[in-house]
Design a protein around this motif. Structure first.
Motif, PDB file in Angstrom:
ATOM      1  N   UNK A 238      81.904 -24.411  -2.027  1.00 28.91           N
ATOM      2  CA  UNK A 238      81.075 -24.545  -0.823  1.00 28.91           C
ATOM      3  C   UNK A 238      80.584 -23.179  -0.357  1.00 28.91           C
ATOM      4  N   UNK A 239      81.439 -22.178  -0.434  1.00 23.39           N
ATOM      5  CA  UNK A 239      81.056 -20.823  -0.009  1.00 23.39           C
ATOM      6  C   UNK A 239      79.976 -20.262  -0.922  1.00 23.39           C
ATOM      7  N   UNK A 240      80.071 -20.520  -2.209  1.00 20.59           N
ATOM      8  CA  UNK A 240      79.049 -20.045  -3.140  1.00 20.59           C
ATOM      9  C   UNK A 240      77.703 -20.710  -2.867  1.00 20.59           C
ATOM     10  N   UNK A 241      77.725 -22.018  -2.579  1.00 23.26           N
ATOM     11  CA  UNK A 241      76.476 -22.724  -2.253  1.00 23.26           C
ATOM     12  C   UNK A 241      75.819 -22.111  -1.018  1.00 23.26           C
ATOM     13  N   UNK A 242      76.647 -21.753  -0.034  1.00 22.00           N
ATOM     14  CA  UNK A 242      76.154 -21.132   1.186  1.00 22.00           C
ATOM     15  C   UNK A 242      75.514 -19.773   0.887  1.00 22.00           C
ATOM     16  N   UNK A 243      76.190 -18.962   0.043  1.00 25.42           N
ATOM     17  CA  UNK A 243      75.687 -17.633  -0.296  1.00 25.42           C
ATOM     18  C   UNK A 243      74.410 -17.707  -1.126  1.00 25.42           C
ATOM     19  N   UNK A 244      74.292 -18.751  -1.967  1.00 16.62           N
ATOM     20  CA  UNK A 244      73.061 -18.948  -2.736  1.00 16.62           C
ATOM     21  C   UNK A 244      71.895 -19.250  -1.797  1.00 16.62           C
ATOM     22  N   UNK A 245      72.128 -20.125  -0.815  1.00 16.88           N
ATOM     23  CA  UNK A 245      71.083 -20.465   0.165  1.00 16.88           C
ATOM     24  C   UNK A 245      70.646 -19.244   0.951  1.00 16.88           C
ATOM     25  N   UNK A 246      71.603 -18.336   1.223  1.00 19.42           N
ATOM     26  CA  UNK A 246      71.290 -17.129   1.986  1.00 19.42           C
ATOM     27  C   UNK A 246      70.694 -16.028   1.109  1.00 19.42           C
ATOM     28  N   UNK A 247      70.585 -16.307  -0.191  1.00 18.88           N
ATOM     29  CA  UNK A 247      70.012 -15.329  -1.110  1.00 18.88           C
ATOM     30  C   UNK A 247      70.972 -14.215  -1.497  1.00 18.88           C
ATOM     31  N   UNK A 248      72.250 -14.396  -1.210  1.00 19.46           N
ATOM     32  CA  UNK A 248      73.244 -13.361  -1.507  1.00 19.46           C
ATOM     33  C   UNK A 248      73.905 -13.554  -2.862  1.00 19.46           C
ATOM     34  N   UNK A 249      73.677 -14.714  -3.480  1.00 14.48           N
ATOM     35  CA  UNK A 249      74.176 -14.993  -4.823  1.00 14.48           C
ATOM     36  C   UNK A 249      73.086 -15.662  -5.630  1.00 14.48           C
ATOM     37  N   UNK A 250      73.102 -15.421  -6.923  1.00 16.69           N
ATOM     38  CA  UNK A 250      72.149 -16.087  -7.797  1.00 16.69           C
ATOM     39  C   UNK A 250      72.564 -17.546  -7.996  1.00 16.69           C
ATOM     40  N   UNK A 251      71.596 -18.397  -8.244  1.00 14.35           N
ATOM     41  CA  UNK A 251      71.872 -19.817  -8.413  1.00 14.35           C
ATOM     42  C   UNK A 251      72.786 -20.084  -9.598  1.00 14.35           C
ATOM     43  N   UNK A 252      72.736 -19.198 -10.584  1.00 15.74           N
ATOM     44  CA  UNK A 252      73.586 -19.364 -11.776  1.00 15.74           C
ATOM     45  C   UNK A 252      75.071 -19.309 -11.428  1.00 15.74           C
ATOM     46  N   UNK A 253      75.411 -18.745 -10.265  1.00 15.52           N
ATOM     47  CA  UNK A 253      76.808 -18.651  -9.848  1.00 15.52           C
ATOM     48  C   UNK A 253      77.409 -20.018  -9.560  1.00 15.52           C
ATOM     49  N   UNK A 254      76.554 -21.057  -9.382  1.00 14.15           N
ATOM     50  CA  UNK A 254      77.034 -22.402  -9.070  1.00 14.15           C
ATOM     51  C   UNK A 254      77.467 -23.169 -10.322  1.00 14.15           C
ATOM     52  N   UNK A 255      77.137 -22.621 -11.494  1.00 20.49           N
ATOM     53  CA  UNK A 255      77.469 -23.305 -12.756  1.00 20.49           C
ATOM     54  C   UNK A 255      78.941 -23.089 -13.074  1.00 20.49           C
TER      55      UNK A 255
END
Length: 463
Positions: A238-255
Motif C-alpha cells: 500500500x505504501x509503494x502504491x502511494x509513493x508511485x501516485x506521488x511520483x516518488x517511486x517508479x511504477x515498476x516498483x509495484x511488480x
C-alpha cells in the motif's frame, strides 16, 4: 667509580678530576652484598667507530651471505662482514627504545655487518655479554633517550646507565636460571596464543550461531499480538502504491511476487499468472508468522553507485569497498568526487541514513556490508562508487539493522561467492541478483526485539 660510605650512601668518584658526588637519587634499587654498581661506559668497550651503513640501493645487488644488523636485529644480508666475534648490539634509535616491542639489546654471533643504528659493544673483563643484554632489556631506557618524534640513545647517554654487576659465577647462574624460565615463558606464550585463537574462534562461532538463531526465528519468542509478516507486506504494498501516485517511486516498483507454502509443504512463488516451485531455494524453515520475500519487494531502491571523477576538493566523499568494514562504516578511507559532477548522480543516489552498502565485486571483499550513518560523515553528503550496491529498505516496515544481520549471517556469507556472477578472478553481485535475494521477514516489532537481543548478547560476549 661508584662506592658506598659507612652510612650506606652511594657516591661516584670522577677518575679524571677526582670529584666525588652523592648519587643516592640515581640508584634504582638495592643490590646484594658482593654486587657493585658501575657506569655502563666504564665496563664496556665501544666499537661504534667500526660500523659502516649501507643503503638499500648499495645492498640490492650484493650476494646474500652474512647477516646485516640494524637497530632491532637482522634486516638484510650482504657479501662481506665487519665483525667476527660475539658482540652486544643495542638499538641506538627508533620507537622501540620507548615501547620495547622487541628486545633492544641482543647478541650478534658469527660473521656479520652492523649499520649505524645499533651500538656495538664488547666487555673489558670476564663479565658475560648475555648478562648485560639481560639487564638492559629489563630496565626502562626512557631517562637515557633524547627526542620524542625520533627517539635516540647516543653514546653519552648509554654510557651513563648504571649497571648492577654481580660476581661472574653468579652472572652465569642467573643466566642459567633465566634460560629455564624462558622455556616456561615460551611454553606459556604458545599456550596463550592458542587460547587467544580459541577465544576469537569461539566468539566468532557464537556470533554466527546467534545470528543464525535470530534469522530463523529462534532467538526471541513470537508474540501473536504483534501481527504477521504477511500483514506487514500488505502495508508495504500500500505504501509503494502511494509513493508511485506521488511520483516518488517508479511504477515498476509495484511488480512484486508472492511466496507461499502449499499443502504439500513445498514453497511456491507467484508472479502474475506464473507459479513456480522454489522449494530448493528456501534455506531453512521460519515461524508461521514470518514470510519469505524477495529483497526488492521490501525496498524502495537497490542500485550500484557510479564510477566517479575524483577530486582533491574534500566536499562529497565516495564510499568505496574499503570504507565498508565488518567493524563498521568509515568515511576516513573515502576519496572525493569532483563537486561539479554531483548532479550527474541523481538525487536517489545520494546516501540516506540506514542505507545498506554492500560490496558487490572482488575476492575477499565481496559481500562485506555496512550501514550508512550521516553522523559519521562530517561532509555535506556522500555517494557510492560502482563497486558498492546501495540497498534502501522501506524503513517504516523493515529495519535496516535487521537486514544487516541477515546479510552478514552465515546463511548468506558462506555461499556469497557461489551465488555471485563473474569469473574466478573477479566475482560480482549483479544488481538483478541482489534484488532477487530471498529474505525471511518477521513482524516489525519482532525485528526490533531481535536487534535488541543480538546487541545484548554481543555486549555480554565482549565482556
Amino acid at each position: 667509580m661508584v662506592f658506598t660510605n659507612s652510612l650506606s650512601s652511594y657516591y661516584e668518584k670522577m677518575l679524571a678530576t677526582g670529584e666525588v658526588k652523592c648519587i643516592d637519587e640515581e640508584i634504582p634499587f638495592e643490590i646484594p652484598q658482593g654486587w657493585e654498581w658501575e657506569r655502563f661506559g666504564n665496563v664496556m668497550i665501544n666499537k661504534d667507530s667500526e660500523r659502516v651503513p649501507l643503503s638499500v640501493a648499495q645492498r640490492q645487488h650484493l650476494k646474500k651471505t652474512y647477516d646485516y644488523y640494524g637497530a632491532s636485529g637482522v634486516i638484510d644480508k650482504v657479501d662481506k662482514y665487519l665483525f667476527d666475534k660475539d658482540l652486544l648490539l643495542i638499538g641506538e634509535d627508533g620507537a622501540n627504545l620507548i615501547n620495547r616491542s622487541t628486545p633492544i639489546a641482543f647478541i650478534a654471533k658469527g660473521k656479520y655487518w652492523v649499520n649505524n643504528h645499533a651500538h656495538v659493544l664488547d666487555v673489558c673483563s670476564e663479565m658475560a655479554l648475555s648478562y648485560v643484554a639481560l639487564f638492559i632489556n629489563a630496565i626502562s631506557l626512557v631517562d637515557y633517550v633524547t627526542g620524542t618524534a625520533q627517539p635516540k640513545m647516543n653514546q653519552e647517554k648509554m654510557n651513563s646507565i648504571l649497571l648492577a654487576i654481580p660476581p661472574v659465577k653468579e652472572q652465569h647462574r642467573i643466566l642459567e636460571k633465566m634460560s629455564m624460565v624462558d622455556a616456561f615463558i615460551d611454553k606459556y606464550a604458545t599456550l596463550q596464543t592458542k587460547l587467544d585463537s580459541l577465544d576469537n574462534s569461539v566468539y566468532e562461532l557464537l556470533r554466527k550461531s546467534i545470528l543464525q538463531e535470530a534469522i530463523q526465528g529462534k532467538l526471541v519468542p513470537q508474540i501473536a499480538e504483534e501481527g504477521s509478516a504477511q500483514e506487514l507486506l500488505e502495508q508495504i504494498k500500500a505504501e509503494k502504491q502511494k509513493l508511485v501516485k506521488e511520483g516518488k517511486l517508479k511504477k515498476s516498483a509495484l511488480a512484486t511476487s508472492v511466496i507461499f507454502r502449499g499443502d504439500d509443504n513445498k514453497y511456491f512463488e507467484k508472479n502474475g499468472n506464473t507459479e513456480m516451485n522454489i522449494t530448493d531455494e528456501i534455506p531453512f524453515e521460519i515461524p508461521d508468522s514470518w514470510s519469505w520475500v524477495r529483497l526488492n519487494d521490501i525496498c524502495s531502491y537497490i542500485q550500484r553507485g557510479k564510477s566517479p571523477k575524483y577530486s582533491l576538493i574534500k566536499k562529497y566523499p565516495v564510499v568505496a569497498q574499503k570504507c565498508n568494514q565488518w567493524s563498521g562504516f568509515s568515511i576516513d578511507k573515502a576519496q572525493f568526487i569532483d563537486p561539479d559532477t554531483l548532479s550527474s548522480y541523481g538525487e536517489e543516489r545520494i546516501l540516506q541514513d540506514g542505507d545498506l552498502m554492500w560490496n558487490s565485486t572482488g575476492l575477499g571483499t565481496l559481500g562485506r556490508m555496512a550501514i550508512y550513518c550521516s553522523t559519521l560523515n562530517p561532509y555535506e553528503l556522500a555517494v557510492t562508487d560502482s563497486h558498492v550496491t546501495v540497498i534502501r529498505a522501506m524503513k517504516k516496515f523493515v529495519l535496516p539493522q535487521y537486514l544487516y544481520y541477515y546479510f552478514t549471517s552465515n546463511t548468506v556469507q558462506s555461499v556469497i561467492e557461489d551465488k555471485s556472477d563473474g569469473s574466478t578472478k573477479q566475482k560480482e553481485l549483479a544488481t538483478a541478483t541482489v534484488k532477487t535475494y530471498l529474505v525471511p521477514i518477521p513482524p516489525l516489532m519482532e525485528q526490533s526485539r531481535i536487534i535488541s537481543k543480538i546487541e545484548q548478547l554481543a555486549s555480554i560476549m565482549r565482556g
